[in-house]
Design a protein around this motif. Structure first.
Motif, short mmCIF file in Angstrom:
data_model
loop_
_atom_site.label_atom_id
_atom_site.label_comp_id
_atom_site.label_asym_id
_atom_site.label_seq_id
_atom_site.Cartn_x
_atom_site.Cartn_y
_atom_site.Cartn_z
N TYR A 61 0.70 -1.00 0.31
CA TYR A 61 0.26 0.62 -0.28
C TYR A 61 0.70 1.12 -0.43
CZ TYR A 61 -3.53 -3.44 1.12
OH TYR A 61 -4.83 -4.24 0.95
N ALA A 62 0.33 2.43 -0.64
CA ALA A 62 0.96 3.18 -0.71
C ALA A 62 0.81 4.16 0.53
CB ALA A 62 0.96 4.33 -1.73
N TRP A 63 1.89 5.55 0.82
CA TRP A 63 1.96 6.10 2.36
C TRP A 63 2.57 7.16 1.33
CZ3 TRP A 63 0.43 5.43 7.86
CH2 TRP A 63 0.25 4.02 7.74
N GLN A 64 1.44 8.29 1.48
CA GLN A 64 2.21 10.02 1.20
C GLN A 64 3.04 10.07 2.96
OE1 GLN A 64 2.44 11.65 -1.51
NE2 GLN A 64 1.95 9.38 -2.29
N VAL A 65 4.60 10.53 2.38
CA VAL A 65 4.76 10.90 3.26
C VAL A 65 5.82 11.91 2.85
CG1 VAL A 65 7.49 10.29 4.50
CG2 VAL A 65 6.09 8.22 3.96
N LEU A 66 5.45 12.62 4.13
CA LEU A 66 5.44 14.89 4.29
C LEU A 66 6.54 15.10 5.00
CD1 LEU A 66 4.46 17.00 2.31
CD2 LEU A 66 2.61 17.28 4.02
N LEU A 67 7.55 15.95 4.43
CA LEU A 67 8.35 16.70 5.91
C LEU A 67 8.32 17.64 5.64
CD1 LEU A 67 10.30 16.07 8.17
CD2 LEU A 67 11.60 16.14 6.81
#
Length: 173
Positions: A61-67
């Protein structure tokens, strides 16, 4: 003599074809993740930057990872890591901390910003202000995301993304 010459050229072209196919398709099985520094308007005339990447978890499953940086009006800017799963697939356990594992085995913990109220069950946000400076600048990381259904889910963050995070923190204001 002509038959030998003909077999040689057949053998040569077959080898050349195999080499071209290997070079063409050999890199397709490598999983990569390219982070992308993006800019956005926080307010009129004020640009902000963040790092955003899509990472697949151990189940595909794809996750959006945002810093991103928070509190630009304060001398100390918080670093936040937002993790967003596909709705209905994963529910993040709040107020559990995010555990971050370096390749050396070093384990750090980031506090849950949404400890009391999350905007959605598939969204988590963690404070990395004190954590990121303690991590290696070029090594890959494993994020152990606390989820409601049990054992933490693991997201593998490649070293190219970690390098970009460090760059965002040290070079861009």
């Amino acid at each position: 003599m002509c038959a030998i010459k003909q077999k040689f050229w057949q053998y040569f072209w077959r080898c050349a074809l195999v080499i071209v196919l290997v070079l063409t398709f050999g890199g397709w099985s490598v999983e990569s993740a390219q982070a992308l520094l993006r800019q956005h308007h926080d307010s009129p005339g004020v640009l902000r930057y963040h790092s955003q990447v899509s990472i697949k978890d151990e189940f595909g499953y794809a996750w959006q990872v945002l810093l991103f940086k928070q509190n630009y009006n304060s001398p100390v800017r918080d670093l936040r890591l937002r993790l967003v799963a596909f709705p209905g697939v994963v529910e993040i356990a709040h107020p559990q901390p995010l555990e971050i594992e370096a390749t050396s085995g070093k384990l750090l913990s980031a506090s849950d910003v949404y400890a009391l109220t999350a905007p959605a069950p598939n969204v988590g946000e963690y404070n990395l202000t004190d954590v990121l400076p303690k991590l290696p600048t070029t090594d890959a990381l494993k994020l152990h995301v606390p989820i409601d259904s049990g054992q933490p889910l693991v997201l593998n963050i490649p070293n190219s993304v970690v390098t970009e995070w460090q760059w965002l923190v040290t070079e861009i204001d």
